[in-house]
Structure formats: C-alpha cells, structure tokens
Motif scaffolding. Structure first.
Motif, PDB file in Angstrom:
ATOM      1  N   ALA A   1      -4.290  -3.147  -3.780  1.00  0.00           N
ATOM      2  CA  ALA A   1      -3.548  -2.313  -2.843  1.00  0.00           C
ATOM      3  C   ALA A   1      -3.975  -0.854  -3.031  1.00  0.00           C
ATOM      4  CB  ALA A   1      -2.053  -2.468  -3.071  1.00  0.00           C
ATOM      5  N   LEU A   2      -4.022  -0.115  -1.927  1.00  0.00           N
ATOM      6  CA  LEU A   2      -4.480   1.274  -1.972  1.00  0.00           C
ATOM      7  C   LEU A   2      -3.284   2.208  -2.164  1.00  0.00           C
ATOM      8  CD1 LEU A   2      -6.997   3.067  -1.685  1.00  0.00           C
ATOM      9  CD2 LEU A   2      -6.483   3.233   0.757  1.00  0.00           C
ATOM     10  N   HIS A   3      -3.422   3.133  -3.090  1.00  0.00           N
ATOM     11  CA  HIS A   3      -2.408   4.162  -3.327  1.00  0.00           C
ATOM     12  C   HIS A   3      -3.043   5.520  -3.041  1.00  0.00           C
ATOM     13  CE1 HIS A   3       0.175   1.575  -6.321  1.00  0.00           C
ATOM     14  NE2 HIS A   3      -0.115   0.943  -5.190  1.00  0.00           N
ATOM     15  N   VAL A   4      -2.487   6.245  -2.081  1.00  0.00           N
ATOM     16  CA  VAL A   4      -3.053   7.533  -1.665  1.00  0.00           C
ATOM     17  C   VAL A   4      -2.010   8.626  -1.864  1.00  0.00           C
ATOM     18  CG1 VAL A   4      -4.051   8.854   0.225  1.00  0.00           C
ATOM     19  CG2 VAL A   4      -4.537   6.411   0.027  1.00  0.00           C
ATOM     20  N   PHE A   5      -2.299   9.575  -2.713  1.00  0.00           N
ATOM     21  CA  PHE A   5      -1.414  10.714  -2.952  1.00  0.00           C
ATOM     22  C   PHE A   5      -2.207  12.012  -2.798  1.00  0.00           C
ATOM     23  CE2 PHE A   5       0.762   7.322  -5.246  1.00  0.00           C
ATOM     24  CZ  PHE A   5       2.094   7.540  -4.897  1.00  0.00           C
ATOM     25  N   SER A   6      -1.554  13.042  -2.282  1.00  0.00           N
ATOM     26  CA  SER A   6      -2.165  14.361  -2.152  1.00  0.00           C
ATOM     27  C   SER A   6      -1.224  15.387  -2.766  1.00  0.00           C
ATOM     28  CB  SER A   6      -2.414  14.708  -0.681  1.00  0.00           C
ATOM     29  OG  SER A   6      -3.235  13.739  -0.061  1.00  0.00           O
ATOM     30  N   HIS A   7      -1.790  16.355  -3.464  1.00  0.00           N
ATOM     31  CA  HIS A   7      -0.966  17.388  -4.084  1.00  0.00           C
ATOM     32  C   HIS A   7      -0.451  18.376  -3.045  1.00  0.00           C
ATOM     33  CE1 HIS A   7       0.600  20.132  -7.077  1.00  0.00           C
ATOM     34  NE2 HIS A   7      -0.115  21.119  -6.565  1.00  0.00           N
ATOM     35  N   GLU A   8      -1.297  18.747  -2.098  1.00  0.00           N
ATOM     36  CA  GLU A   8      -0.920  19.726  -1.079  1.00  0.00           C
ATOM     37  C   GLU A   8      -0.655  19.031   0.253  1.00  0.00           C
ATOM     38  OE1 GLU A   8      -0.309  22.926  -1.435  1.00  0.00           O
ATOM     39  OE2 GLU A   8      -0.749  22.825  -3.586  1.00  0.00           O
ATOM     40  N   PRO A   9       0.327  19.513   1.028  1.00  0.00           N
ATOM     41  CA  PRO A   9       0.608  18.915   2.346  1.00  0.00           C
ATOM     42  C   PRO A   9      -0.521  19.179   3.325  1.00  0.00           C
ATOM     43  CG  PRO A   9       1.937  20.897   2.011  1.00  0.00           C
ATOM     44  CD  PRO A   9       1.262  20.614   0.707  1.00  0.00           C
ATOM     45  N   GLU A  10      -0.948  18.128   4.010  1.00  0.00           N
ATOM     46  CA  GLU A  10      -2.036  18.246   4.979  1.00  0.00           C
ATOM     47  C   GLU A  10      -1.666  17.501   6.264  1.00  0.00           C
ATOM     48  OE1 GLU A  10      -5.417  16.520   3.121  1.00  0.00           O
ATOM     49  OE2 GLU A  10      -5.596  18.055   1.556  1.00  0.00           O
ATOM     50  N   GLY A  11      -2.059  18.082   7.395  1.00  0.00           N
ATOM     51  CA  GLY A  11      -1.938  17.377   8.661  1.00  0.00           C
ATOM     52  C   GLY A  11      -0.542  17.335   9.246  1.00  0.00           C
ATOM     53  N   PHE A  12       0.276  18.358   8.988  1.00  0.00           N
ATOM     54  CA  PHE A  12       1.642  18.365   9.499  1.00  0.00           C
ATOM     55  C   PHE A  12       1.782  19.112  10.823  1.00  0.00           C
ATOM     56  CE2 PHE A  12       2.289  17.174   5.136  1.00  0.00           C
ATOM     57  CZ  PHE A  12       3.390  16.349   5.167  1.00  0.00           C
ATOM     58  N   ILE A  13       0.921  20.090  11.065  1.00  0.00           N
ATOM     59  CA  ILE A  13       1.002  20.860  12.308  1.00  0.00           C
ATOM     60  C   ILE A  13      -0.384  20.959  12.936  1.00  0.00           C
ATOM     61  CG2 ILE A  13       3.070  22.165  11.682  1.00  0.00           C
ATOM     62  CD1 ILE A  13       1.318  24.458  10.810  1.00  0.00           C
ATOM     63  N   ASN A  14      -0.387  21.232  14.238  1.00  0.00           N
ATOM     64  CA  ASN A  14      -1.628  21.333  15.016  1.00  0.00           C
ATOM     65  C   ASN A  14      -2.451  20.056  14.935  1.00  0.00           C
ATOM     66  OD1 ASN A  14      -1.475  24.013  16.170  1.00  0.00           O
ATOM     67  ND2 ASN A  14      -1.687  24.777  14.081  1.00  0.00           N
ATOM     68  N   VAL A  15      -1.761  18.944  15.074  1.00  0.00           N
ATOM     69  CA  VAL A  15      -2.400  17.629  15.089  1.00  0.00           C
ATOM     70  C   VAL A  15      -1.784  16.835  16.245  1.00  0.00           C
ATOM     71  CG1 VAL A  15      -2.991  17.527  12.647  1.00  0.00           C
ATOM     72  CG2 VAL A  15      -0.718  16.807  13.387  1.00  0.00           C
ATOM     73  N   PRO A  16      -2.496  15.812  16.738  1.00  0.00           N
ATOM     74  CA  PRO A  16      -1.946  15.002  17.831  1.00  0.00           C
ATOM     75  C   PRO A  16      -0.632  14.336  17.434  1.00  0.00           C
ATOM     76  CG  PRO A  16      -4.285  14.589  17.561  1.00  0.00           C
ATOM     77  CD  PRO A  16      -3.872  15.407  16.382  1.00  0.00           C
ATOM     78  N   ARG A  17       0.238  14.130  18.423  1.00  0.00           N
ATOM     79  CA  ARG A  17       1.531  13.477  18.210  1.00  0.00           C
ATOM     80  C   ARG A  17       1.699  12.325  19.199  1.00  0.00           C
ATOM     81  NH1 ARG A  17       5.207  17.004  15.549  1.00  0.00           N
ATOM     82  NH2 ARG A  17       3.961  18.601  14.505  1.00  0.00           N
ATOM     83  N   PHE A  18       2.345  11.285  18.731  1.00  0.00           N
ATOM     84  CA  PHE A  18       2.853  10.245  19.625  1.00  0.00           C
ATOM     85  C   PHE A  18       4.367  10.357  19.537  1.00  0.00           C
ATOM     86  CE2 PHE A  18       4.247   5.939  20.708  1.00  0.00           C
ATOM     87  CZ  PHE A  18       3.563   5.743  21.903  1.00  0.00           C
TER      88      PHE A  18
ATOM     89  N   HIS B   1       0.859  -1.180   0.000  1.00  0.00           N
ATOM     90  CA  HIS B   1       0.000   0.000   0.000  1.00  0.00           C
ATOM     91  C   HIS B   1       0.900   1.236   0.000  1.00  0.00           C
ATOM     92  CE1 HIS B   1      -3.471  -2.578   0.959  1.00  0.00           C
ATOM     93  NE2 HIS B   1      -2.612  -3.229   1.728  1.00  0.00           N
ATOM     94  N   ILE B   2       0.433   2.305  -0.612  1.00  0.00           N
ATOM     95  CA  ILE B   2       1.257   3.487  -0.825  1.00  0.00           C
ATOM     96  C   ILE B   2       0.600   4.714  -0.190  1.00  0.00           C
ATOM     97  CG2 ILE B   2       2.361   4.955  -2.539  1.00  0.00           C
ATOM     98  CD1 ILE B   2       3.414   2.069  -2.517  1.00  0.00           C
TER      99      ILE B   2
END
Length: 433
Positions: A122-139, A91-92
């Motif tokens: 298999a699932l391939h998921v691509f996004s053109h714009e960056p999403e979910g890099f800041i102000n999101v939960p972290r482990f 999966h990608i």
C-alpha cells in the motif's frame, strides 16, 4: 477506474475534496457513487470520537469487501496505526498531500495490473508543506460556491484540540494567489465565496498582512458576489477588532460572525487553554452588534468538559439566553489522542448527555424567538444556490437562510422577498420584486 470520494468534517475538508475530485476526473477516472466504486477515497475528520469510529468502521468494511481504500484528510496524520489495524491494505494520503492523489491512483492501477503477484505494498504519501490548495481546478459540490482556504494550521494550543497536531503550526498562504484564486472562482460563475481555515482571524500572523486588509482586497475584486467569513477564535479577533469591523462594512461581506466561545465559564476556559475570557468575547460580540444592527452570531460550545461544574454549565446556559446566538454547534466532550485534556478526569457520560439535551432545548427556544421576530420581514436577499428541499436557497445580508419554494429566481442574483413562514432550519420567503 471508478472512484468515489466521501468527505467528512469542515469546509476546508470539503474544499480539499473538490480539488481531489477534479484531479481524479482530469486523470480520466470516473466519479461514481460508493456502491459502483472500485476505489473509495475517505477524506477524514478526527475532531469527534463518534466521527472517527464511523470512519474506522467504513475503512474496515470496505477492505473486507475487497474495495481499494484511500484514507486522506486528518486521520492519517495522528491515527495511522488505527487505520492500518482496521485495513492493512489501505492507501494513505496525508492532509498536506491532496495534490498527489494521482500518485496513489496510479499505484492502484499498477497493483491491479500485477494482481497475480502475492506481494502487495500500500502507498503512503505524506508532505511536510501544504501543496495544491489554491489556484487549482475544482469539481465543486455546488457550482455557485467557491471555497478558498486561507491558511493551513494553527498557533493555538487548546487543551482538547487534536487538529493542531494534524495540520501543524500556522502557515498563511500568500495574499496574491488567494486573490487570484477567488478571482478565478468568480470568473467561473461562483457568486458566493467561503473563506475557510482552522481560524480565519489568525490569517497573516506569520506574514506581513492581516485578515482585514485581505478582506478589503477580496472585496475589490470586480463582480457580483458575497463573501462568508468562516470561524474566528475570539482571542485571535481581539488584536484586529477595530480593523475587522471596518472591513465588515463592505456590502460584499455577509454580516455573519462565527465566534466559538466554547464555554461561558472562565474557569472552564482556563482549563481548555483558551486565550480569552467570556468578558472579552462578549465585548467583541457587542462591538459587532453596535456596528451592525442585523449581525448574525454563530458559536460553538463544548458541553461536559472535564471539571465543568453545575455552576459552570449554568453560566453557559444563561449566556445563550442573554446573547441569543442564531446557531450553536453543541459538542459533547470526548477525549482525543495527543491532547492535554486526555490527562483530565472525564465527567459521567449521563451528566454530559443531560447537559447537552438541556442546552439543545434552550437553543431551540432562542431560535424560536428569532424566527418569530422575522415573520413578515421584507428585504433584499442573495439567491446563492438550489436548496436541499424544493426551491432556491437565499441569504439575507446577515446570512439568515431563506428558502424560496416556487420561483424563477436565478442563483447569483439579488431579489426583494417577504418572509411568510419558518421551519426549524430556515425561513420561507416569496419574491415581491
């Protein structure tokens, strides 16, 4: 499901792994070691050929064991065919799509439920714009360190670099969400903030705000914390040098400057399509050293770039002796797909290996001198985290590493210490106050 996340490469990749792990856990899945995993997420790096080959072997090996594989990070953007060739069922998850890890895991769950079917997609998921890099939960890998990514992509065109094809042109994140992201990290107990991107000094070239102003806003956040400014290319620093020096005056900012020269030969720099001369890089380093007596210098050097002559290499050796960087990341040049340098004729691998070994020896001698000069040093350090070895890791104001072997010191606090010994990688200190 039981999921393992393995991450390779830079601190930006590490931050992405923390975001994905938080999502995985919040969806009710269990984070486990690789040997117990039903699903392995490989958060990949493709800067070096050796790392790429290691990852491709892992992708193939896991598939042969019947373990579900999710390939994330940089490699899917430029080496999708190589991944599928090694594991057609992988999966990608594209480099901009870390927030969509849940979609991939849900697809795997559905595949498991319908496992009696002979068809598999298999699932391939691509996004053109960056999403979910800041102000999101972290482990977080370390609960005391918050990694904040300032931007995605780069506007440079270094002839050896594959990353610009992976992450695209520069897209600086808005300053207000960045400030809120760091504020939240401090509120959650983080006392060390790492600022990361492909080139921190490029931040804001595409918006109406540059790095020095952002640093000032970060330092205005209430709390007792320190800021590590990550790698900055010399040609990106040059237009903001004076403002950057002023911003570094704040006591919350570690006096550490990571300027990758890559070579001390202007002929090699020209072939690399680096937009700085070694004289300009030297002027920047001297400016930091004139302003801050204890500044620490990190740099990166590529050995054996196509066309590098003996005289070019010796210029780099002499530069290291003269400028005495505390840390040098040495890379042996290897051709990368899609890059301009792929067209160049490579040097004999034996010459590259010999030069790399020689430069390593020179750097070790420089570091021995630095370590000797620090013996008996007394001063204030910031205890940032548990050390990998027994004890606590502390940092001087210039980010020099000091391990305190036996102490009741508390991470996130300042202490007066005395350095009494050193190893190749860090100093040893004792609390004196």
């Amino acid at each position: 499901m039981k999921v393992h996340v393995a991450t390779f490469g830079c601190s930006a990749n590490q931050a992405s792994a923390e975001v994905m792990m938080a999502t995985i856990r919040n969806l009710g899945h269990e984070l486990v070691s690789e040997k117990h995993a039903d699903v392995v997420v490989l958060n990949t790096c493709t800067v070096k050929y050796s790392t790429e080959q290691k990852i491709l072997h892992k992708i193939k090996e896991l598939g042969e064991k019947g373990i579900e594989v999710v390939v994330a990070g940089c490699m899917p953007e430029v080496q999708l065919d190589d991944i599928i060739r090694n594991n057609p069922d992988a999966h990608i998850l594209g480099v901009n799509s870390i927030s969509r890890i849940g979609e991939v895991l849900n697809s795997i769950v559905i595949l498991g439920i319908s496992s009696e079917s002979t068809s598999r997609q298999a699932l391939h998921v691509f996004s053109h714009e960056p999403e979910g890099f800041i102000n999101v939960p972290r482990f977080r890998f370390n609960s005391n360190i918050h990694i904040c990514q300032l931007s995605q992509g780069c506007n440079n065109a270094c002839s050896y670099c594959i990353v610009r094809f992976v992450r695209g042109p520069l897209r600086s994140f808005d300053p207000d969400p960045i400030i809120e992201d760091i504020r939240q990290g401090v509120a959650e107990g983080c006392r060390e903030i790492w600022l990361t991107s492909q080139d921190n000094a490029q931040y804001g070239m595409d918006i109406d705000l540059r790095l020095p102003e952002l640093l000032k806003r970060i330092c205005d956040i209430p709390g007792d914390f320190k800021v590590r400014v990550g790698m900055m290319n010399p040609f990106s620093v040059l237009p903001i040098l004076e403002e950057l020096l002023d911003a570094f005056e704040h006591n919350k900012i570690y006096k550490l400057v990571h300027l990758p020269i890559q070579s001390a030969s202007n002929d090699v720099l020209k072939r690399m399509n680096r937009f700085h001369s070694i004289e300009e890089a030297n002027r920047m380093i001297n400016s930091f050293r004139d302003r801050f007596d204890d500044i620490t210098l990190f740099t990166d050097i590529i050995v054996g770039f196509p066309g590098e002559k003996d005289v070019d290499f010796m210029k780099t050796v002499e530069w290291v002796k003269d400028y005495r960087p505390e840390k040098v990341n040495i890379s042996r040049y290897t051709p990368r797909p899609h890059t301009k340098a792929l067209e160049y004729r490579t040097l004999d691998s034996r010459i590259v290996a010999q030069r790399s070994n020689e430069l390593h020896d020179v750097c070790e001698q420089v570091q021995i001198t630095v370590r000797k000069n620090m013996m008996g040093w007394k001063g204030r350090v910031f205890v940032s985290k548990e050390a990998k070895v027994k004890g606590l890791m502390a940092r001087t104001s210039s980010y020099k590493p000091v391990v305190i072997p036996d102490s009741n010191a508390i991470p996130g606090s300042f202490y007066e210490v005395e350095i009494f010994d050193a190893t190749p990688g860090y100093f040893l200190g004792r609390v004196i106050t």
